[in-house]
Design a protein around this motif. Structure first.
Motif, PDB file in Angstrom:
ATOM      1  N   LYS A 780     -22.960  10.831 -44.483  1.00  0.00           N
ATOM      2  CA  LYS A 780     -23.325  10.002 -45.920  1.00  0.00           C
ATOM      3  C   LYS A 780     -22.016   9.319 -45.985  1.00  0.00           C
ATOM      4  CE  LYS A 780     -24.710  10.697 -50.646  1.00  0.00           C
ATOM      5  NZ  LYS A 780     -23.685   9.774 -51.064  1.00  0.00           N
ATOM      6  N   ALA A 781     -20.839   9.762 -45.737  1.00  0.00           N
ATOM      7  CA  ALA A 781     -19.609   9.028 -45.993  1.00  0.00           C
ATOM      8  C   ALA A 781     -19.645   7.662 -45.227  1.00  0.00           C
ATOM      9  CB  ALA A 781     -18.456   9.711 -45.700  1.00  0.00           C
ATOM     10  N   PHE A 782     -20.020   7.799 -43.937  1.00  0.00           N
ATOM     11  CA  PHE A 782     -20.215   6.474 -42.851  1.00  0.00           C
ATOM     12  C   PHE A 782     -21.213   5.641 -43.578  1.00  0.00           C
ATOM     13  CE2 PHE A 782     -18.921   9.635 -39.485  1.00  0.00           C
ATOM     14  CZ  PHE A 782     -17.658   9.123 -39.603  1.00  0.00           C
ATOM     15  N   SER A 783     -22.160   6.256 -44.007  1.00  0.00           N
ATOM     16  CA  SER A 783     -23.210   5.289 -44.750  1.00  0.00           C
ATOM     17  C   SER A 783     -22.799   4.535 -45.967  1.00  0.00           C
ATOM     18  CB  SER A 783     -24.486   6.075 -45.046  1.00  0.00           C
ATOM     19  OG  SER A 783     -25.043   6.698 -43.737  1.00  0.00           O
ATOM     20  N   ASP A 784     -22.137   5.274 -46.718  1.00  0.00           N
ATOM     21  CA  ASP A 784     -21.662   4.640 -47.957  1.00  0.00           C
ATOM     22  C   ASP A 784     -20.652   3.422 -47.591  1.00  0.00           C
ATOM     23  OD1 ASP A 784     -23.099   6.322 -49.439  1.00  0.00           O
ATOM     24  OD2 ASP A 784     -21.568   7.736 -49.814  1.00  0.00           O
ATOM     25  N   LYS A 785     -19.770   3.825 -46.385  1.00  0.00           N
ATOM     26  CA  LYS A 785     -18.726   2.716 -46.178  1.00  0.00           C
ATOM     27  C   LYS A 785     -19.519   1.281 -45.681  1.00  0.00           C
ATOM     28  CE  LYS A 785     -15.016   5.781 -44.716  1.00  0.00           C
ATOM     29  NZ  LYS A 785     -14.126   6.039 -43.687  1.00  0.00           N
ATOM     30  N   VAL A 786     -20.497   1.552 -44.751  1.00  0.00           N
ATOM     31  CA  VAL A 786     -21.406   0.599 -44.208  1.00  0.00           C
ATOM     32  C   VAL A 786     -22.089  -0.265 -45.320  1.00  0.00           C
ATOM     33  CG1 VAL A 786     -23.475   0.003 -43.034  1.00  0.00           C
ATOM     34  CG2 VAL A 786     -21.726   1.681 -42.062  1.00  0.00           C
ATOM     35  N   ILE A 787     -22.503   0.303 -46.226  1.00  0.00           N
ATOM     36  CA  ILE A 787     -23.111  -0.344 -47.577  1.00  0.00           C
ATOM     37  C   ILE A 787     -22.094  -1.112 -48.410  1.00  0.00           C
ATOM     38  CG2 ILE A 787     -24.468   0.038 -49.433  1.00  0.00           C
ATOM     39  CD1 ILE A 787     -25.706   2.285 -48.319  1.00  0.00           C
ATOM     40  N   ALA A 788     -21.005  -0.490 -48.637  1.00  0.00           N
ATOM     41  CA  ALA A 788     -19.813  -0.998 -49.006  1.00  0.00           C
ATOM     42  C   ALA A 788     -19.165  -2.412 -48.707  1.00  0.00           C
ATOM     43  CB  ALA A 788     -18.785  -0.083 -49.540  1.00  0.00           C
ATOM     44  N   ALA A 789     -19.169  -2.324 -47.415  1.00  0.00           N
ATOM     45  CA  ALA A 789     -18.732  -3.431 -46.428  1.00  0.00           C
ATOM     46  C   ALA A 789     -19.813  -4.527 -46.625  1.00  0.00           C
ATOM     47  CB  ALA A 789     -18.480  -3.145 -44.913  1.00  0.00           C
ATOM     48  N   ALA A 790     -21.110  -4.295 -46.318  1.00  0.00           N
ATOM     49  CA  ALA A 790     -21.868  -5.288 -46.429  1.00  0.00           C
ATOM     50  C   ALA A 790     -22.254  -6.099 -48.067  1.00  0.00           C
ATOM     51  CB  ALA A 790     -23.627  -4.636 -46.105  1.00  0.00           C
ATOM     52  N   THR A 791     -21.836  -5.139 -48.955  1.00  0.00           N
ATOM     53  CA  THR A 791     -22.096  -5.519 -50.383  1.00  0.00           C
ATOM     54  C   THR A 791     -21.174  -6.593 -50.638  1.00  0.00           C
ATOM     55  OG1 THR A 791     -23.020  -3.514 -51.101  1.00  0.00           O
ATOM     56  CG2 THR A 791     -21.925  -4.896 -52.784  1.00  0.00           C
ATOM     57  N   LYS A 792     -19.821  -6.509 -50.080  1.00  0.00           N
ATOM     58  CA  LYS A 792     -18.871  -7.469 -50.341  1.00  0.00           C
ATOM     59  C   LYS A 792     -19.103  -8.661 -49.384  1.00  0.00           C
ATOM     60  CE  LYS A 792     -14.939  -4.184 -49.829  1.00  0.00           C
ATOM     61  NZ  LYS A 792     -13.498  -3.876 -49.339  1.00  0.00           N
ATOM     62  N   LEU A 793     -20.108  -9.016 -48.771  1.00  0.00           N
ATOM     63  CA  LEU A 793     -20.491 -10.129 -48.062  1.00  0.00           C
ATOM     64  C   LEU A 793     -21.671 -10.616 -49.201  1.00  0.00           C
ATOM     65  CD1 LEU A 793     -20.417  -9.635 -44.297  1.00  0.00           C
ATOM     66  CD2 LEU A 793     -18.890 -10.506 -45.859  1.00  0.00           C
ATOM     67  N   GLY A 794     -22.264  -9.870 -50.110  1.00  0.00           N
ATOM     68  CA  GLY A 794     -23.396 -10.417 -50.896  1.00  0.00           C
ATOM     69  C   GLY A 794     -24.573  -9.896 -50.319  1.00  0.00           C
ATOM     70  N   ALA A 795     -24.534  -8.940 -49.595  1.00  0.00           N
ATOM     71  CA  ALA A 795     -25.616  -8.207 -49.028  1.00  0.00           C
ATOM     72  C   ALA A 795     -26.399  -7.253 -49.773  1.00  0.00           C
ATOM     73  CB  ALA A 795     -25.632  -7.787 -47.482  1.00  0.00           C
ATOM     74  N   VAL A 796     -27.398  -6.906 -49.837  1.00  0.00           N
ATOM     75  CA  VAL A 796     -28.140  -5.799 -50.659  1.00  0.00           C
ATOM     76  C   VAL A 796     -28.844  -5.037 -49.781  1.00  0.00           C
ATOM     77  CG1 VAL A 796     -29.613  -5.320 -52.763  1.00  0.00           C
ATOM     78  CG2 VAL A 796     -28.179  -7.264 -52.761  1.00  0.00           C
ATOM     79  N   LEU A 797     -28.676  -3.716 -49.786  1.00  0.00           N
ATOM     80  CA  LEU A 797     -29.628  -2.632 -49.117  1.00  0.00           C
ATOM     81  C   LEU A 797     -31.075  -2.861 -49.630  1.00  0.00           C
ATOM     82  CD1 LEU A 797     -29.308  -0.515 -46.814  1.00  0.00           C
ATOM     83  CD2 LEU A 797     -29.177   1.182 -48.789  1.00  0.00           C
ATOM     84  N   ARG A 798     -31.953  -3.118 -48.686  1.00  0.00           N
ATOM     85  CA  ARG A 798     -33.324  -2.938 -49.072  1.00  0.00           C
ATOM     86  C   ARG A 798     -33.904  -1.582 -49.604  1.00  0.00           C
ATOM     87  NH1 ARG A 798     -37.163  -6.136 -44.945  1.00  0.00           N
ATOM     88  NH2 ARG A 798     -38.724  -5.450 -46.824  1.00  0.00           N
ATOM     89  N   GLY A 799     -34.487  -1.413 -50.313  1.00  0.00           N
ATOM     90  CA  GLY A 799     -35.221  -0.146 -50.841  1.00  0.00           C
ATOM     91  C   GLY A 799     -36.216   0.244 -49.937  1.00  0.00           C
TER      92      GLY A 799
END
Length: 799
Positions: A780-799
């Motif tokens: 889960k920690a790895f997943s959170d890091k990936v999502i956070a890195a993508a968010t910095k580029l303006g990416a949004v995780l699809r629901g």
């Protein structure tokens, strides 16, 4: 050199099958070119009985047979004149392949009558030349049995390529000797093979023939023996079977004996009809312009350098190469003269070359037959003539002396290790050489056997030992660098160019080498050249090239104009600029041009596939990998240059400013400037920008596969439509370089459910545990890091 397995086993006592024999031959340096088994070709053909034979209703020369091949009777249409009820023959059912013409038998109507196969002739099964009727078998032949099994044809034939230096292996016995020395069996005594006492000459009371040699250089020794009262009929079945197995046509008992001994013992002989000889038979030099009609029916004009066998009136034989037609034996021959001579190999070779005449005898004599085998060879030939044709032998004439002086060398057993690279114990070396026929004393003085003309020193003895130990046991080791041998002189930059050149060629690109000068028009298409010649030898060679692509595009255009459907070119060279000090600056570059069809049209896709920008990118990345660049971390950015299509090109960079390569589709205006139609893609690898590795002497440790299974997680992000996917991949991979070993884009989607102006990018992330498996919290920690890195580029995780 062909022979059958059963033929080999007449000299070699072994239980080895054909595959074991072939493997051993290859191991000791006698290359096997092929193995054929006649039984495999004839496996579908069976023994059958003709139950009835009736006239064909529509053809006078055909019969309708009812055939029993071990099952229900079958109807067969046959045109053989000897086909009749009650006879046994060989039947080929539907589906069998006729060896003579590779015809597949089918159920077919012949003149309106159905036929379910065929009754076969000897010629159709390639067992002989008789094609006048079908094969007739004895009444006790078992109906329904496979014919090749019953006839004993399951005898594989092996074809061995004999190099010119191995004259001792031009006979079956020589090959058997080598195999025995290699440990595959035991060589049988020659006297046991032929059931003859070779210690006692096989001489009769009749006067010895009148023969002699007047050419001691070309024919040093001439032995002969006469046999009177012979009956020259057909050779026995065992001899004819052996000769036919290796592709030789049996002729008559006397001729077949000489052909058999030539193959079996590597000893050519010749048999004359004594009734056709006048006076003494003499080996002499030919007279200039003298002619002879050889056994092949051709007339040859001789000169004084050639050795011939002649009587008082004419030439009968081109010595050691081919006999003459006039004195050849026939079915009416009753008295013969058997010649067993030794001819000088060099004389034979020169005569054969001058006349353009080859024969089995020439092949053996020009390599060098055993000079000490004259008495034994003549005794065996005479025994076979007496045994197979009858008659009475005469005394033997022996004129001249064959060169049998032994060659003797002192041998150092350590030489095998130093020269051959194999450390063989001295006693094993002694055993190997002894089995091969060498005589070895206690102080390692080695006497070469008379049949090994090729052994000329200790180095040859090492070769004999090494090949018997097995050439595959020679370990590949680098030779020590001796004093005076130059050290490697290639620079790091030169080594880099070599790697790239080899990689490009391995990928199917064709190397071009163009001039470093261009026409002004070609240079202008690439921004113009920095240097121009004031007095060029031609206007087409005026400007020093600013890029390698103009030359490659001109080459591509020439190839396309000449009908080439696909062009894949590369070049490694220099491009020229003005340096910071105002002087000339040249930089190493690799250029690639792909034009035309990437794949030809085919039934699956219809149209031919064309090259695109991604093909150029793939080539650029492959060459960068060959150069040692870690391509996973390269930036993909635009600004490839004005000669590229702005929306279909990019650069590969190591950092924002260090451009390693440019690739993409050429701008239509650039392609047009070189008269190229359609899409043309290109790539440039700037070799001068690749960091050169320093020689450290450090060797990277061997790769050890991870013990634990990798874990993959998929993420789908909504991003702006114009954002490069590579930016997202780099951001995700950089979140944890120790655990994330791969990031891959596996889907791009724009459509229903995705907001306008955005696309969905699906990413697969591979995590590799090292010492222990991941817990749920760690994942889960790895997943959170990936999502956070993508968010910095303006990416949004699809629901």
């Amino acid at each position: 050199m062909k022979f059958s397995l059963s033929w080999l086993k007449e000299h070699l006592d072994t239980d080895a099958d054909m595959q074991a024999v072939a493997d051993c031959l290859n191991r000791i340096g006698l290359e096997v070119e092929g193995i054929e088994n006649p039984a495999e070709v004839l496996s579908a053909f069976r023994i059958a009985k003709v139950i009835s034979a009736a006239p064909h209703p529509q053809a006078d020369k055909l019969q309708v047979l009812s055939v029993d091949a071990g099952g229900e009777p079958l109807q067969v249409v046959c045109g053989a004149p000897n086909a009749r009820a009650g006879m046994l023959g060989v039947f080929g059912p539907a589906g069998a392949v006729v060896p003579a013409n590779n015809m597949v038998l089918k159920v077919a109507a012949i003149r309106g009558v159905e036929s379910n196969g065929m009754m076969c002739s000897v010629a159709e099964l390639e067992l002989g030349d008789d094609h006048d009727g079908i094969i007739e078998l004895p009444d006790d032949a078992p109906i329904g049995q496979v014919y090749s099994d019953w006839a004993g044809l399951d005898d594989p034939v092996i074809d061995v390529s004999i190099t010119p230096n191995r004259q001792d292996c031009m006979g079956v016995r020589g090959i058997a000797r080598d195999l025995a020395a290699a440990g595959l069996g035991t060589l049988k005594p020659l006297g046991d093979v032929y059931k003859i006492d070779l210690s006692t000459p096989l001489e009769g009371s009749d006067p010895a023939p009148n023969v002699r040699t007047d050419d001691e250089t070309g024919c040093p020794a001439f032995y002969a023996q006469s046999v009177s009262g012979v009956r020259n009929g057909e050779a026995p079945e065992w001899m004819r079977t052996k000769l036919k197995a290796i592709g030789q046509k049996p002729i008559s008992a006397l001729v077949d004996i000489t052909n058999f001994l030539s193959i079996d013992l590597g000893r050519p002989l010749h048999v004359y009809d004594r009734a056709k000889l006048n006076g003494a038979l003499i080996a002499r030099k030919a007279l200039d312009g003298e002619q002879v009609v050889a056994l092949n029916g051709k007339t040859y004009t001789l000169d004084a350098s050639m050795t011939v066998i002649a009587d008082d009136t004419m030439v009968h034989d081109i010595g050691g190469i081919m006999g003459g037609e006039h004195s050849g034996v026939s079915e009416n021959t009753t008295d013969v003269l058997i010649e067993c001579a030794f001819f000088d190999p060099e004389h034979i070779a020169r005569t054969g070359q001058k006349l353009g005449l080859t024969s089995d005898a020439r092949q053996r004599f020009e390599r060098g037959v055993d000079p000490a085998f004259l008495d034994d060879g003549l005794a065996i030939a005479t025994k076979l003539v007496l045994e197979l044709t009858g008659g009475k032998a005469s005394a033997i004439t022996r004129d001249g002396q064959a060169p049998v002086t032994p060659r003797i060398f002192s041998y150092d057993t350590d030489y095998c290790r130093r020269l051959g690279g194999v450390d063989v114990p001295p006693e094993e070396q002694r055993n190997i050489l002894t089995r091969l026929g060498f005589s070895v004393t206690d102080d390692w003085t080695v006497t070469v056997p008379t049949w090994r003309r090729d052994v000329d020193g200790p180095a040859d003895l090492v070769e004999e030992v090494v090949r018997m130990v097995g050439l595959d046991n020679v370990v590949s080791v680098p030779l020590p660098r001796a004093d005076g041998v130059a050290q490697p002189t290639a620079t790091a930059a030169q080594s880099l160019e070599r790697k790239v050149r080899r990689a490009a060629a391995a990928r199917g690109l064709n190397e071009a080498i163009n001039w470093s000068f261009l026409p002004q028009k070609a240079a202008d298409a690439f921004g113009g050249g920095a240097w121009s010649l004031a007095n060029p030898i031609s206007e087409d060679m005026k400007v020093m090239r600013p890029s390698l692509l103009p030359g490659l595009l001109s080459a591509a255009q020439r190839n396309m104009d000449r009908g080439a459907s696909s062009v894949r070119l590369f070049e490694i060279g220099r491009r020229y600029f003005v340096g910071s000090d105002g002087a000339s600056d040249e930089r190493a570059t690799a250029g690639i041009v792909l034009a035309g069809e990437r794949a030809a049209r085919n039934w699956a896709t219809g149209k031919a596939a064309r090259f695109d920008a991604f093909d150029a990118k793939a080539e650029a990345i492959a060459l960068l990998k060959a150069a040692g660049v870690a391509t996973d971390n390269l930036l993909v950015m635009d600004d490839a240059g004005t000669h590229y299509h702005p929306g279909q090109s990019a650069t590969l960079r190591m950092g924002p400013k260090n451009i390693l390569a440019a690739f993409g589709t050429l701008h239509p205006a650039t392609a047009k400037a070189f008269d190229l139609d359609g899409i043309v893609v290109a790539a440039e690898i700037f070799l001068d920008a690749i960091p050169l590795k320093k020689a450290s002497g450090f060797m990277r440790p061997a790769f050890t596969p991870p013990a634990l299974q990798a874990v993959t997680r998929d993420f789908a992000f909504l991003v702006a439509e114009g954002m490069p996917a590579n930016d997202l991949l780099r951001a995700v991979k950089g979140t944890d370089k120790d655990n994330i070993v791969a990031v891959r884009l596996f889907d791009r989607f724009a459509g229903q459910g995705v907001p306008e102006g955005q696309v969905s990018l699906a990413v697969e992330v591979t995590l590799q545990p090292t010492d222990k498996s991941y817990s749920d919290d760690e994942l889960k920690a790895f997943s959170d890091k990936v999502i956070a890195a993508a968010t910095k580029l303006g990416a949004v995780l699809r629901g």
